[in-house]
Design an enzyme around this catalytic site. Structure first.
Site, short mmCIF file in Angstrom:
data_model
loop_
_atom_site.label_atom_id
_atom_site.label_comp_id
_atom_site.label_asym_id
_atom_site.label_seq_id
_atom_site.Cartn_x
_atom_site.Cartn_y
_atom_site.Cartn_z
N TYR A 50 41.40 46.42 39.07
CA TYR A 50 41.55 45.21 38.25
C TYR A 50 42.51 45.42 37.07
O TYR A 50 42.46 44.67 36.10
CB TYR A 50 40.18 44.74 37.74
CG TYR A 50 39.39 43.96 38.78
CD1 TYR A 50 39.87 42.76 39.32
CD2 TYR A 50 38.14 44.39 39.20
CE1 TYR A 50 39.14 42.04 40.25
CE2 TYR A 50 37.40 43.66 40.14
CZ TYR A 50 37.91 42.49 40.65
OH TYR A 50 37.20 41.76 41.58
N GLU B 110 46.32 45.94 47.58
CA GLU B 110 44.85 46.07 47.52
C GLU B 110 44.30 46.78 48.76
O GLU B 110 43.38 47.59 48.67
CB GLU B 110 44.23 44.69 47.33
CG GLU B 110 44.59 44.10 45.96
CD GLU B 110 44.05 42.71 45.71
OE1 GLU B 110 43.46 42.09 46.64
OE2 GLU B 110 44.19 42.23 44.57
N ARG C 211 41.37 32.33 50.92
CA ARG C 211 41.18 31.69 49.61
C ARG C 211 40.51 30.32 49.78
O ARG C 211 39.70 29.91 48.95
CB ARG C 211 42.52 31.59 48.87
CG ARG C 211 43.00 32.98 48.47
CD ARG C 211 44.26 32.95 47.65
NE ARG C 211 44.05 32.44 46.31
CZ ARG C 211 43.48 33.12 45.33
NH1 ARG C 211 43.01 34.33 45.53
NH2 ARG C 211 43.36 32.59 44.13
N HIS D 1 35.79 38.61 46.30
CA HIS D 1 37.17 38.66 45.81
C HIS D 1 38.08 38.53 47.02
O HIS D 1 37.76 39.03 48.09
CB HIS D 1 37.46 40.01 45.13
CG HIS D 1 38.92 40.27 44.96
ND1 HIS D 1 39.65 39.75 43.91
CD2 HIS D 1 39.82 40.93 45.75
CE1 HIS D 1 40.92 40.11 44.06
NE2 HIS D 1 41.05 40.83 45.16
N LYS E 38 30.96 41.22 46.67
CA LYS E 38 30.65 41.80 45.36
C LYS E 38 29.16 42.16 45.22
O LYS E 38 28.33 41.74 46.02
CB LYS E 38 31.07 40.81 44.27
CG LYS E 38 32.59 40.56 44.21
CD LYS E 38 32.96 39.73 43.00
CE LYS E 38 34.45 39.50 42.91
NZ LYS E 38 34.84 38.77 41.67
N PHE F 264 37.47 39.35 29.49
CA PHE F 264 36.34 39.61 30.39
C PHE F 264 36.46 40.95 31.13
O PHE F 264 35.62 41.27 31.96
CB PHE F 264 36.18 38.46 31.39
CG PHE F 264 37.40 38.16 32.22
CD1 PHE F 264 37.70 38.89 33.36
CD2 PHE F 264 38.26 37.12 31.86
CE1 PHE F 264 38.82 38.62 34.13
CE2 PHE F 264 39.38 36.83 32.63
CZ PHE F 264 39.66 37.58 33.76
N ASN G 105 30.62 36.08 41.36
CA ASN G 105 31.08 35.01 42.25
C ASN G 105 31.22 35.48 43.71
O ASN G 105 31.99 34.91 44.49
CB ASN G 105 32.37 34.36 41.71
CG ASN G 105 33.55 35.30 41.68
OD1 ASN G 105 33.40 36.50 41.95
ND2 ASN G 105 34.72 34.78 41.37
#
Ligand code: CMP
Length: 140
Positions: A51, A128, A87, A117, A11, A59, A114
């Site tokens: 998203y 995705e 993950r 993703h 990100k 958010f 964060n």
């Protein structure tokens, strides 16, 4: 164990701090192989589409604005149980809850910034991956 492919984004908070290599090293150390990678500037439309599942969340607008605030690196990762493995190495969404040694514990700034993703299921991984990559861009 099944060989899987999953989708990852490094990100804007991480590209800004020049952490692309450090994060990719963590992914590789976890047994994941980068079989496609490109650095892109997402458009607002792209981020909103990607998203879309979060559209109703409070958010959503902040998330989209953050994701287009700088370049991201989109990647396809391959390996045994790649979805779960990725993950695990990413750690919890909120870095405050992430285990020691995970990417988010080491690098993330906040629940929004964060650093990474990762797909949450094999089904979403395929969706995705297809969102960002043509089949010929993935070389395993
Ligand atoms: P990601 O895996 O990219 O999927 C959606 C993102 O929304 C998530 O990581 C977080 O970075 C971001 N986000 C921002 N605020 C929240 C929140 N309150 N709960 C969950 N995700 C959030």
């Amino acid at each position: 164990m099944a060989t899987e492919r999953t989708f990852s984004i490094i990100k804007p908070d991480a590209t800004r701090r020049n952490l692309t290599g450090a994060i990719t090293a963590k992914l590789e150390e976890a047994g994941l192989r980068v079989v496609a990678s490109k650095r892109i500037q997402m458009s607002r439309e792209q981020a909103e589409g990607f998203y879309g599942v979060h559209r109703e969340r409070p958010f959503f607008n902040d998330l989209v604005t953050f994701m287009i605030s700088g370049p991201v690196v989109v990647q396809v990762l391959e390996g045994d149980n790649a979805v779960a493995r990725n993950r695990e190495v990413m750690g919890a969404t909120n870095p405050a809850n992430a285990d020691a040694g995970t990417i988010r514990k080491e690098f993330a700034e906040s629940i929004e910034a964060n650093s990474v993703h990762g797909s949450d299921s094999l089904e979403n991984a395929k969706i995705e991956i297809d969102f960002f990559f043509k089949p010929e861009e993935i070389v395993g």
